[in-house]
Write a protein that holds these residues in place. Sequence first.
Motif, PDB file in Angstrom:
ATOM      1  N   ALA A 174       0.449  43.366 -15.068  1.00 55.08           N
ATOM      2  CA  ALA A 174       1.487  43.752 -16.031  1.00 55.08           C
ATOM      3  C   ALA A 174       0.954  43.781 -17.462  1.00 55.08           C
ATOM      4  O   ALA A 174       1.709  43.637 -18.411  1.00 55.08           O
ATOM      5  CB  ALA A 174       2.708  42.847 -15.918  1.00 55.08           C
ATOM      6  N   ALA A 175      -0.335  43.971 -17.604  1.00 55.01           N
ATOM      7  CA  ALA A 175      -0.945  44.083 -18.936  1.00 55.01           C
ATOM      8  C   ALA A 175      -0.983  45.556 -19.334  1.00 55.01           C
ATOM      9  O   ALA A 175      -1.146  46.427 -18.478  1.00 55.01           O
ATOM     10  CB  ALA A 175      -2.361  43.518 -18.919  1.00 55.01           C
ATOM     11  N   PRO A 176      -0.849  45.837 -20.614  1.00 55.32           N
ATOM     12  CA  PRO A 176      -0.989  47.229 -21.045  1.00 55.32           C
ATOM     13  C   PRO A 176      -2.400  47.736 -20.727  1.00 55.32           C
ATOM     14  O   PRO A 176      -3.366  46.994 -20.852  1.00 55.32           O
ATOM     15  CB  PRO A 176      -0.779  47.165 -22.556  1.00 55.32           C
ATOM     16  CG  PRO A 176      -0.161  45.841 -22.822  1.00 55.32           C
ATOM     17  CD  PRO A 176      -0.570  44.935 -21.706  1.00 55.32           C
ATOM     18  N   LYS A 177      -2.501  48.977 -20.289  1.00 56.04           N
ATOM     19  CA  LYS A 177      -3.802  49.514 -19.885  1.00 56.04           C
ATOM     20  C   LYS A 177      -4.830  49.401 -21.004  1.00 56.04           C
ATOM     21  O   LYS A 177      -5.997  49.099 -20.749  1.00 56.04           O
ATOM     22  CB  LYS A 177      -3.673  50.965 -19.440  1.00 56.04           C
ATOM     23  CG  LYS A 177      -4.965  51.485 -18.805  1.00 56.04           C
ATOM     24  CD  LYS A 177      -4.735  52.710 -17.984  1.00 56.04           C
ATOM     25  CE  LYS A 177      -5.999  53.041 -17.213  1.00 56.04           C
ATOM     26  NZ  LYS A 177      -5.800  54.105 -16.269  1.00 56.04           N
ATOM     27  N   GLY A 178      -4.407  49.594 -22.240  1.00 52.41           N
ATOM     28  CA  GLY A 178      -5.340  49.505 -23.354  1.00 52.41           C
ATOM     29  C   GLY A 178      -5.954  48.129 -23.513  1.00 52.41           C
ATOM     30  O   GLY A 178      -7.053  47.989 -24.063  1.00 52.41           O
ATOM     31  N   SER A 179      -5.273  47.089 -23.006  1.00 52.26           N
ATOM     32  CA  SER A 179      -5.815  45.738 -23.163  1.00 52.26           C
ATOM     33  C   SER A 179      -7.075  45.540 -22.329  1.00 52.26           C
ATOM     34  O   SER A 179      -7.949  44.757 -22.697  1.00 52.26           O
ATOM     35  CB  SER A 179      -4.764  44.681 -22.818  1.00 52.26           C
ATOM     36  OG  SER A 179      -4.341  44.803 -21.480  1.00 52.26           O
ATOM     37  N   ILE A 180      -7.188  46.264 -21.224  1.00 57.15           N
ATOM     38  CA  ILE A 180      -8.424  46.174 -20.428  1.00 57.15           C
ATOM     39  C   ILE A 180      -9.600  46.641 -21.272  1.00 57.15           C
ATOM     40  O   ILE A 180     -10.635  45.984 -21.316  1.00 57.15           O
ATOM     41  CB  ILE A 180      -8.312  46.999 -19.129  1.00 57.15           C
ATOM     42  CG1 ILE A 180      -7.473  46.239 -18.130  1.00 57.15           C
ATOM     43  CG2 ILE A 180      -9.682  47.323 -18.576  1.00 57.15           C
ATOM     44  CD1 ILE A 180      -7.736  46.523 -16.696  1.00 57.15           C
ATOM     45  N   TYR A 181      -9.440  47.749 -21.930  1.00 60.70           N
ATOM     46  CA  TYR A 181     -10.545  48.311 -22.718  1.00 60.70           C
ATOM     47  C   TYR A 181     -10.766  47.509 -23.998  1.00 60.70           C
ATOM     48  O   TYR A 181     -11.887  47.445 -24.500  1.00 60.70           O
ATOM     49  CB  TYR A 181     -10.279  49.785 -23.012  1.00 60.70           C
ATOM     50  CG  TYR A 181     -10.075  50.554 -21.727  1.00 60.70           C
ATOM     51  CD1 TYR A 181     -11.149  50.788 -20.874  1.00 60.70           C
ATOM     52  CD2 TYR A 181      -8.813  50.994 -21.334  1.00 60.70           C
ATOM     53  CE1 TYR A 181     -10.969  51.458 -19.670  1.00 60.70           C
ATOM     54  CE2 TYR A 181      -8.630  51.664 -20.134  1.00 60.70           C
ATOM     55  CZ  TYR A 181      -9.711  51.890 -19.311  1.00 60.70           C
ATOM     56  OH  TYR A 181      -9.534  52.538 -18.114  1.00 60.70           O
TER      57      TYR A 181
END
Length: 196
Positions: free
Chosen positions: A37-44
């Motif tokens: 449930a993390a925003p996709k941008g947080s992975i990058y």
Amino acid sequence: MAQAPRHRQAIVETAARLFRQQGFAATGLNQIVEESAAPKGSIYHYFPEGKEAIGAAAVAWAGERVVHTLAGLASESDGPGELLRRYAALLGGWMAESNFRDGCPIATTLLETAPRSAAIRDAGAVALAAWARVFSDALQARGAEPLRAARLAALAVASIEGALLQARVAESRQPLVDAAEELALAFEAAIRASRT
């Protein structure tokens, strides 16, 4: 801004669970994002090096959790033999709860990635050494000779890892119980030998 570390931790914990259950290669970044449930941008943002960096973080996190568990059990146990038996019982219960679908928190990832990923391999080496150190320290606290304690501790980690695999295949806790019992006897023999 205050939620950013939570997203990083959610990514790491979710990745560790998915890698443990289905393997590193079978786990995609999209699945990690969705289930964390993390925003996709947080992975990058947190892992600009990609999936390998997530793998290293997941292995390090899982390794620290095991050390914390082992240290807690060591402080509550009457010696290293009991520590092994209690840890095996804990692992057996955890595996049974997952219907023997889960495995070691780091072994699945290491088996797939160690030959090609220095970052994940290094995180695994640190984790495995820390696990062994808990056993070695428990043995030495009871008088076992340091070199023998280190060897027995490494044997304990290797045996538990193998027993986890056998338990998963057999869908039974018994391989863990058996390995812990034999290791405990070896630990107790090393302690007795140090007193003669």
